[in-house]
Design a protein around this motif. Structure first.
Motif, PDB file in Angstrom:
ATOM      1  N   ASP A 133      79.239  49.025  18.151  1.00  0.00           N
ATOM      2  CA  ASP A 133      77.975  48.181  18.874  1.00  0.00           C
ATOM      3  C   ASP A 133      78.670  47.375  20.135  1.00  0.00           C
ATOM      4  OD1 ASP A 133      76.024  46.624  19.659  1.00  0.00           O
ATOM      5  OD2 ASP A 133      75.706  45.631  17.743  1.00  0.00           O
TER       6      ASP A 133
ATOM      7  N   TYR B 186      74.512  60.924  18.148  1.00  0.00           N
ATOM      8  CA  TYR B 186      74.053  60.116  18.939  1.00  0.00           C
ATOM      9  C   TYR B 186      72.640  60.600  19.569  1.00  0.00           C
ATOM     10  CZ  TYR B 186      73.716  57.500  23.417  1.00  0.00           C
ATOM     11  OH  TYR B 186      73.307  56.667  24.410  1.00  0.00           O
TER      12      TYR B 186
ATOM     13  N   HIS C 134      74.659  56.156   9.676  1.00  0.00           N
ATOM     14  CA  HIS C 134      75.584  56.106  10.555  1.00  0.00           C
ATOM     15  C   HIS C 134      76.604  54.752  10.760  1.00  0.00           C
ATOM     16  CE1 HIS C 134      73.574  59.889  11.544  1.00  0.00           C
ATOM     17  NE2 HIS C 134      74.690  60.271  12.326  1.00  0.00           N
TER      18      HIS C 134
ATOM     19  N   TYR D 215      77.012  53.501  19.429  1.00  0.00           N
ATOM     20  CA  TYR D 215      77.510  54.830  19.475  1.00  0.00           C
ATOM     21  C   TYR D 215      78.092  55.068  18.145  1.00  0.00           C
ATOM     22  CZ  TYR D 215      76.996  54.002  24.276  1.00  0.00           C
ATOM     23  OH  TYR D 215      76.516  53.463  25.724  1.00  0.00           O
ATOM     24  N   PRO D 216      77.667  56.359  17.359  1.00  0.00           N
ATOM     25  CA  PRO D 216      77.952  56.605  16.116  1.00  0.00           C
ATOM     26  C   PRO D 216      79.474  57.134  15.945  1.00  0.00           C
ATOM     27  CG  PRO D 216      76.846  58.415  16.769  1.00  0.00           C
ATOM     28  CD  PRO D 216      76.723  57.425  18.002  1.00  0.00           C
TER      29      PRO D 216
ATOM     30  N   CYS E 124      78.471  52.766  13.511  1.00  0.00           N
ATOM     31  CA  CYS E 124      78.507  53.207  15.036  1.00  0.00           C
ATOM     32  C   CYS E 124      79.392  51.704  15.516  1.00  0.00           C
ATOM     33  CB  CYS E 124      77.079  52.590  15.357  1.00  0.00           C
ATOM     34  SG  CYS E 124      75.922  53.934  14.576  1.00  0.00           S
TER      35      CYS E 124
END
Length: 147
Positions: free
Chosen positions: A111, A85, A107, A97-98, A109
């Motif tokens: 969303d 991140y 990555h 965020y991953p 993530c």
């Protein structure tokens, strides 16, 4: 027939479970509620690789190589969600965020931009381009397949 998801060690030689407290701290830091299915999965399979592992992002197929770790191992920081991140955050919109990586250091993530309750899944490339992958985490896992 849908193939059952299996997990094997990747970051460490054996599973290293995380605790609900560690997950809650991450949620507090990011200001989100992570998907329930993800929390169950990462609590037992952080740092592991799935089989099957192929997913589609548009017309392109890619591979989920590792579920990033919630706990930070000083020797394995490249696989920690917080470190990932920190690398992504200055270059991508907020609320992404991953949770996993590909072999090419891209990555997967969460969303949260359009849906705070149930995040979509996106792929963030090394060029910091963002591509849709799935409407939610459950759909992402259900879509993993072999070649």
């Amino acid at each position: 027939m849908k193939q059952e998801l299996r997990w094997k060690p990747y970051v460490w030689d054996a599973p290293r479970p995380t605790t609900p407290r560690e997950i809650a701290l991450l949620e507090q830091e990011w200001g989100v509620e992570l998907p329930t299915e993800y929390k169950k999965l990462v609590s037992t399979h952080q740092g592991m690789t799935p089989t099957p592992c192929i997913f589609a992002s548009g017309k392109i197929k890619d591979v989920m190589s590792v579920l990033l770790t919630i706990i930070t191992d000083p020797d394995k920081r490249a696989y920690a969600v917080r470190d990932s991140y920190g690398i992504l955050q200055p270059h991508i919109p907020s609320r992404i965020y991953p949770f996993a990586m590909t072999p090419g250091s891209e990555h997967l993530c969460f969303d949260y931009r359009a849906s705070p309750g149930e995040p979509r899944i996106v792929l963030v490339t090394v060029e910091m381009d963002i591509y849709p992958v799935a409407d939610n985490f459950s759909d992402f896992l259900a879509g993993l397949h072999d070649a």
